[in-house]
Design an enzyme around this catalytic site. Structure first.
Site, PDB file in Angstrom:
ATOM      1  CG  ASP A 188     -14.424   2.049  -1.730  1.00  0.00           C
ATOM      2  OD1 ASP A 188     -15.452   2.349  -1.671  1.00  0.00           O
ATOM      3  OD2 ASP A 188     -13.110   2.497  -1.450  1.00  0.00           O
ATOM      4  CG  ASP A 198       0.788  10.823  -4.606  1.00  0.00           C
ATOM      5  OD1 ASP A 198       0.149   9.866  -4.078  1.00  0.00           O
ATOM      6  OD2 ASP A 198       1.222  11.714  -3.907  1.00  0.00           O
ATOM      7  NE  ARG A 216     -10.744  -3.383  -2.371  1.00  0.00           N
ATOM      8  CZ  ARG A 216     -10.170  -2.694  -1.276  1.00  0.00           C
ATOM      9  NH1 ARG A 216     -10.505  -1.899  -0.454  1.00  0.00           N
ATOM     10  NH2 ARG A 216      -8.752  -2.589  -1.063  1.00  0.00           N
ATOM     11  CG  ASP A 232      -9.121   0.122   2.668  1.00  0.00           C
ATOM     12  OD1 ASP A 232      -8.131  -0.183   2.706  1.00  0.00           O
ATOM     13  OD2 ASP A 232     -10.194   0.114   1.676  1.00  0.00           O
ATOM     14  NE  ARG A 260      -4.793  -3.808   2.946  1.00  0.00           N
ATOM     15  CZ  ARG A 260      -5.557  -2.620   2.777  1.00  0.00           C
ATOM     16  NH1 ARG A 260      -5.771  -1.888   3.440  1.00  0.00           N
ATOM     17  NH2 ARG A 260      -5.690  -2.430   1.477  1.00  0.00           N
ATOM     18  CE  LYS A 307      -3.985   1.976   2.723  1.00  0.00           C
ATOM     19  NZ  LYS A 307      -4.978   1.690   3.785  1.00  0.00           N
TER      20      LYS A 307
END
Length: 489
Positions: A254, A127, A185, A264, A178, A115
């Site tokens: 999501d 970015d 999802r 998340d 992770r 991530k």
């Protein structure tokens, strides 16, 4: 060095790439100038069942940073869509790359995802990078959640990249490694239903069933069973959040994992003072994802999942809609059953009897009116001590306390057994917002990670009632009021 490393110490598979190519894009992580390992999760490394210590060495750090790829696997960025604050949009891994799937000696399969690894076709102008603070926050909170027994993705490592990322200021860049049962999802299914054909949707559903639910054997209606299992897992997960005062902050579709793991950790935080309207996320202006709304939002998200499955559920649209309505209508009852069981256990009550729900709701009402600390209230009840706060001194609480004691004494199990049950369900510590912020500040500003590691070490023993020194109160000058958390993108 070659871009690929031929290492026998770690082998990665990528079964997700057997799905139609529309579900992913082959994507290498962006190379970073000077990766430095700042956090290594020894506990998780040991739990994976193999000696992964080589990843802490030079070649291993190159892998974790995305500068080198293990031979035999192809990194990918996953495609998905989602409803963000109620609005549907095309999404995807905009700053993450799935290196592959690691299979433990026990046959358990876990995604290894980077991530903050740079731009992908799904970055939407971003970015693709991550800042150090948010990646360390995910490490802290996910380890706390795991110790609390709540299903969660976890962080194997955090690395500094040696480059800055521009947010409100130039911040040190970082990558989080992770570990997850998968990154499928609700939004993945929304993408399949909205933009792909029925055969591709079926391929995704079959893959998901085989990866996460195959222990349920063959089903006459596998896609109905898939819906039922996902509803059940999410109902239990949200109940577990509520029981410890955890607020996710961004329950978009999501961010709902089909596996039932918490995923998340952006603008998340734990509630101090009990207030159902508590919301910490800086982008949640309306309180859509407040503490009290989390069960409702889970139901809403699951309805979107169910809609995505419509083409697979029945021969006719009318029949499929009926199935969806029936299954989604079950969510409140399933959730409440998990929540009620958990609340009873927090109060040392082994079996449900008439009046338990009212007893629990009355306690919460008093806690809210007296501005009681959520975690400390249940901790003090477990210890059999009364706080010096207005809460414990109130007449309403005294009346409730007597009813609760009578209820405990009338059950077959002893008070000692009741206390042991409470000790196993009521944490002594949570990631207090001030403690988290202090630890992150030291890490980001001074590159001192000792406070982060000390906090994580404390949070890994949340039910330790043998060492009173680990108990701590929220400082009197720190309040949830005005505290904001951010997504980090």
């Amino acid at each position: 060095m070659e871009q690929y490393l031929n290492l026998s110490a770690i082998k990665l598979e990528n079964t997700y790439a057997t799905l139609p190519e529309a579900f992913y894009t082959k994507q290498y992580p962006s190379k970073v100038p000077s990766p430095k390992l700042v956090i290594w999760n020894n506990l998780l490394g040991e739990e994976l069942g193999e000696n992964l210590d080589f990843l802490k060495q030079k070649q291993g750090i190159e892998i974790l940073a995305g500068n080198r790829i293990v031979e035999g696997t192809t990194p990918i960025a996953q495609a998905y869509a989602g409803h963000q604050f109620g609005h549907f949009t095309m999404l995807g891994d905009g700053r993450a790359v799935l290196l592959g799937e690691y299979v433990t000696g026990k046959g358990e399969r876990f995604d290894i995802q980077l991530k903050g690894s740079g731009r992908t076709p799904y970055s939407r102008g971003g970015d693709g990078k991550a800042a150090l603070g948010p990646m360390l926050r995910e490490y802290i909170i996910s380890e706390a959640m795991n110790a609390l027994g709540i299903p969660t993705t976890r962080s194997l490592a955090v690395l500094m990249t040696g480059e800055g990322v521009v947010r409100e200021a130039v911040l040190p860049g970082a990558i989080l490694v992770r570990i997850a049962k998968s990154h499928i999802r609700v939004g993945t299914f929304e993408y399949a239903n909205q933009f792909r054909n029925k055969e591709e949707l079926k391929a995704l559903a079959d893959y998901t069933w085989n990866r996460h639910f195959k222990e349920n054997q063959e089903q006459e209606q596998p896609y109905v069973s898939l819906l039922q299992e996902v509803v059940k897992r999410q109902a239990k997960l949200i109940a577990q959040w509520q029981l410890v005062g955890f607020i996710h902050g961004v329950m978009n579709t999501d961010n709902m994992a089909i596996s039932g793991e918490t995923i998340d950790y952006g603008p998340c935080a734990f509630m101090n003072r009990y207030d159902p309207d508590t919301v910490f996320s800086s982008i949640d202006m309306s309180g859509r994802y407040s503490y009290q709304n989390q069960p409702k939002m889970a139901s809403w998200d699951l309805a979107r999942f169910a809609e995505s499955l419509l083409p697979l559920l029945a021969d006719t649209g009318e029949e499929a809609i009926k199935i969806v309505q029936e299954e989604i209508d079950k969510f409140p009852e399933i959730y409440h059953a998990f929540w009620l069981e958990g609340m009873r256990e927090k109060l040392g009550l082994f079996h449900l009897v008439d009046g338990d729900n009212a007893l629990i709701e009355e306690l919460l009402r008093i806690m809210f009116e007296c501005h009681a600390d959520y975690t400390n209230t249940f901790r003090d009840l477990t210890l059999g001590v009364k706080s010096s706060s207005q809460f414990a001194d109130s007449e309403a609480f005294e009346q409730w306390y007597q009813l609760w004691q009578k209820r405990r004494e009338n059950q077959q199990e002893s008070l000692e057994e009741s206390k042991a049950l409470m000790e196993s369900k009521n944490p002594t510590v949570i990631p207090r917002n001030e403690s988290v912020e202090d630890a992150l500040k030291q890490a980001v500003e001074n590159q001192d990670y000792s406070a982060v590691e000390s906090l994580v070490s404390l949070l890994r023993n949340p039910f330790d009632y043998s060492n009173r020194e680990v108990f701590y109160e929220m400082p009197s000058d720190f309040s949830d009021c005005g505290y904001k958390t951010y997504c980090g993108t």
